[in-house]
Design an enzyme around this catalytic site. Structure first.
Site, PDB file in Angstrom:
ATOM      1  N   GLU A  93       7.256  -1.075  -6.550  1.00 54.12           N
ATOM      2  CA  GLU A  93       8.426  -0.291  -6.100  1.00 54.12           C
ATOM      3  C   GLU A  93       9.416   0.061  -7.210  1.00 54.12           C
ATOM      4  OE1 GLU A  93      10.095  -2.514  -2.810  1.00 54.12           O
ATOM      5  OE2 GLU A  93       8.359  -2.153  -1.554  1.00 54.12           O
TER       6      GLU A  93
ATOM      7  N   GLU B 101      -1.029  -2.127   2.046  1.00 55.65           N
ATOM      8  CA  GLU B 101      -0.188  -2.848   3.016  1.00 55.65           C
ATOM      9  C   GLU B 101      -0.155  -2.094   4.338  1.00 55.65           C
ATOM     10  OE1 GLU B 101       3.674  -3.862   1.302  1.00 55.65           O
ATOM     11  OE2 GLU B 101       2.794  -4.191  -0.675  1.00 55.65           O
TER      12      GLU B 101
HETATM   13  C1  XIL Z   1       7.213  -8.549   3.113  1.00 54.76           C
HETATM   14  C2  XIL Z   1       6.615  -9.739   3.866  1.00 54.76           C
HETATM   15  O1  XIL Z   1       5.648  -9.267   4.777  1.00 54.76           O
HETATM   16  C3  XIL Z   1       7.712 -10.499   4.606  1.00 54.76           C
HETATM   17  O2  XIL Z   1       7.182 -11.704   5.156  1.00 54.76           O
HETATM   18  C4  XIL Z   1       8.856 -10.847   3.641  1.00 54.76           C
HETATM   19  O3  XIL Z   1       9.903 -11.425   4.381  1.00 54.76           O
HETATM   20  C5  XIL Z   1       9.354  -9.598   2.929  1.00 54.76           C
HETATM   21  O4  XIL Z   1       8.257  -8.970   2.269  1.00 54.76           O
HETATM   22  N1  XIL Z   1       6.542  -4.184   0.541  1.00 54.76           N
HETATM   23  C6  XIL Z   1       5.889  -5.178  -0.152  1.00 54.76           C
HETATM   24  C7  XIL Z   1       5.633  -6.488   0.521  1.00 54.76           C
HETATM   25  O5  XIL Z   1       5.411  -4.945  -1.281  1.00 54.76           O
HETATM   26  O6  XIL Z   1       5.647  -7.552  -0.392  1.00 54.76           O
HETATM   27  C8  XIL Z   1       6.595  -6.757   1.644  1.00 54.76           C
HETATM   28  O7  XIL Z   1       6.207  -7.950   2.314  1.00 54.76           O
HETATM   29  C9  XIL Z   1       6.636  -5.572   2.580  1.00 54.76           C
HETATM   30  C10 XIL Z   1       7.116  -4.327   1.856  1.00 54.76           C
END
Ligand code: XIL
Length: 356
Positions: A153, A258
Site C-alpha cells: 500500500e 486478498e
Molecule cells: C487485516 C486483517 O485481516 C485484520 O485481522 C487486521 O485487524 C487488519 O488487517 N490489507 C492488507 C491486510 O494488506 O493485511 C489487511 O488485513 C486487510 C487490508
C-alpha cells in the site's frame, strides 16, 4: 454440477454440492489457490477449519502474524512463535507459503519511526531498522517462504507515493531499498508489490510507474498483488479485466492476494443498525445468488487471462473468519459460518470446471 437454467433464464447455483470437490484440483496449470489463515487455524485449535484448508487449498497467507508489529514488537525483540507455526503449517502440507508483509505504514510499532528525544527517526536509523527487520524475518524463513509482499500500500488514490512514515523518514527510494534488502536476505524468494484499488486508473498508473522504476534499477520484483477487497457492483468487471491486462504488460506475474466480496453498505459510524447491518438475521436468497454470480464473473476474468494470473488468495476461510464482520454480519467468502459451502463455492467450481 452446473448451475440450473430456470424457465426465467436465470442461472441458479444450487446448494447441494458435496465438500469432496477441492478447488486446488481444478486450478489451471501455473495458478495456485489459497487462503489467509489465522492463529486458531495454524495452531490446529480450529480442527474443522484445518481440515477444510488442507483439503481445498495449496497456498496460504498469514492474515496477521508476519506483519511488523506482531513479529517485531520492540527494537531488541522478535516474537517468532506464531509465525513459525504458520510457516510449519504450510510446509507440512506442501503448500506454497506466502509472507505478508515487510514494509507498510500500518500494523507497525510506533517505536520503529521514533528517534532520539521524541524526534522522528532519521534516514540512516530507519534504513538500519528496515534492513535488520527484513534480514532477520526473511532470513529465518529462507527456503520455506516462496514469496514476500515486500511493500504494501505505498501508492495513494491519485497515483502519488503515499507520505507514509517510511517515505517521510527515508525518501522515495525506501521502496527500492526494501526490495534490495529482501533480495539480499533470500535470493531465491519471489518479491511482490501489493496494493488495493488497482482497478482505478490513476492509482494503477502510480503502481505501474513504481514497479517500472524498480525494474529500471535492476531490482528483483516478480509480481503485483491486487488485494481484491471488492463489492458486488464495484469495481466493474470490465475494469477488473482491463486492469489485469495492463498490469500484466509490465511483464510481472499478476496475483489476487486478498479476495473477498463485501456485502455490507459503507455506512458512517453510529448509523441506524437496520441500514448498517441489514443481514443480521441471515442473507436473503437473492443476495446469495448475486454473490455467486459475482464470484463466477470474477473467476471468469481470472481464467480468461490464466497465463497471466499465478495466484488467487481468499482473505479468510469462512464468513465467520472474515475481517469484514467488525461487529456486523457479513458474508464475503465461499463458506458460511457453519463452514458449509455456499452457492458462491459452486459458482467458482463451475467456472473452474468449464475451463478444464
Ligand atoms: C487485516 C486483517 O485481516 C485484520 O485481522 C487486521 O485487524 C487488519 O488487517 N490489507 C492488507 C491486510 O494488506 O493485511 C489487511 O488485513 C486487510 C487490508
Amino acid at each position: 454440477m452446473k448451475g440450473l437454467i430456470t424457465t426465467a433464464g436465470l442461472v441458479l447455483f444450487s446448494l447441494a454440492l458435496p465438500q469432496d470437490t477441492a478447488l486446488k484440483d481444478l486450478m489451471p496449470k501455473g495458478m495456485v489457490i489459497g487462503v489467509a489463515i489465522n492463529q486458531r487455524q495454524f495452531d490446529g485449535t480450529d480442527t474443522a477449519a484445518v481440515a477444510l484448508i488442507t483439503k481445498q487449498f495449496n497456498q496460504i497467507s498469514p492474515e496477521n502474524v508476519l506483519k511488523f508489529q506482531p513479529i517485531h514488537p520492540a527494537a531488541d525483540r522478535y516474537a517468532f512463535e506464531a509465525a513459525d507455526q504458520y510457516v510449519q503449517f504450510g510446509v507440512d502440507r506442501h503448500m506454497q507459503v506466502i509472507g505478508h508483509n515487510l514494509v507498510w505504514h500500518s500494523q507497525t510499532g510506533a517505536w520503529v519511526f521514533q528517534g532520539a528525544d521524541g524526534k522522528p527517526a532519521d534516514r540512516d536509523t530507519l534504513l538500519a531498522r528496515m534492513r535488520d527487520h527484513i534480514r532477520t524475518v526473511v532470513g529465518r524463513y529462507k527456503g520455506k517462504i516462496h514469496g514476500w509482499d515486500v511493500v504494501n500500500e505505498a501508492i495513494e488514490e491519485d497515483g502519488s507515493l503515499r507520505k507514509s512514515p517510511w517515505q517521510v523518514g527515508i525518501g522515495d527510494d525506501y521502496v527500492a531499498k526494501a526490495f534490495e534488502f529482501a533480495h539480499e536476505a533470500d535470493p531465491d524468494a519471489e518479491l511482490y508489490y501489493n496494493d488495493f484499488n488497482l482497478e482505478k486508473s490513476a492509482k494503477r498508473a502510480g503502481v505501474i510507474k513504481l514497479v517500472k522504476d524498480l525494474q529500471a534499477r535492476k531490482l528483483r520484483i516478480d509480481g503485483i498483488g491486487n488485494q481484491a477487497h471488492w463489492r458486488l457492483e464495484t469495481p466493474a468487471i470490465d475494469d477488473i479485466d482491463a486492469s489485469l491486462v495492463e498490469l500484466s504488460a509490465t511483464g510481472l506475474k499478476v496475483m489476487y492476494t486478498e479476495l473477498d466480496i463485501n456485502l455490507l453498505p459503507n455506512t458512517p459510524r453510529g448509523a441506524d443498525p437496520a441500514a448498517a447491518n441489514p443481514y443480521a438475521n441471515g442473507l436473503p436468497d437473492d443476495v446469495q445468488q448475486q454473490l455467486a454470480r459475482r464470484y463466477a464473473d470474477v473467476f471468469g476474468v481470472f481464467l480468461k487471462h490464466r497465463a497471466a494470473v499465478t495466484r488467487i488468495t481468499f482473505w479468510g476461510l469462512s464468513d465467520a473468519d472474515s475481517w469484514l464482520n467488525r461487529g456486523r454480519m457479513n458474508y464475503p467468502l465461499l463458506w458460511d459460518r457453519q463452514r458449509q459451502p455456499k452457492p458462491a463455492f459452486n459458482a467458482v467450481v463451475n467456472a473452474l470446471r468449464s475451463t478444464k
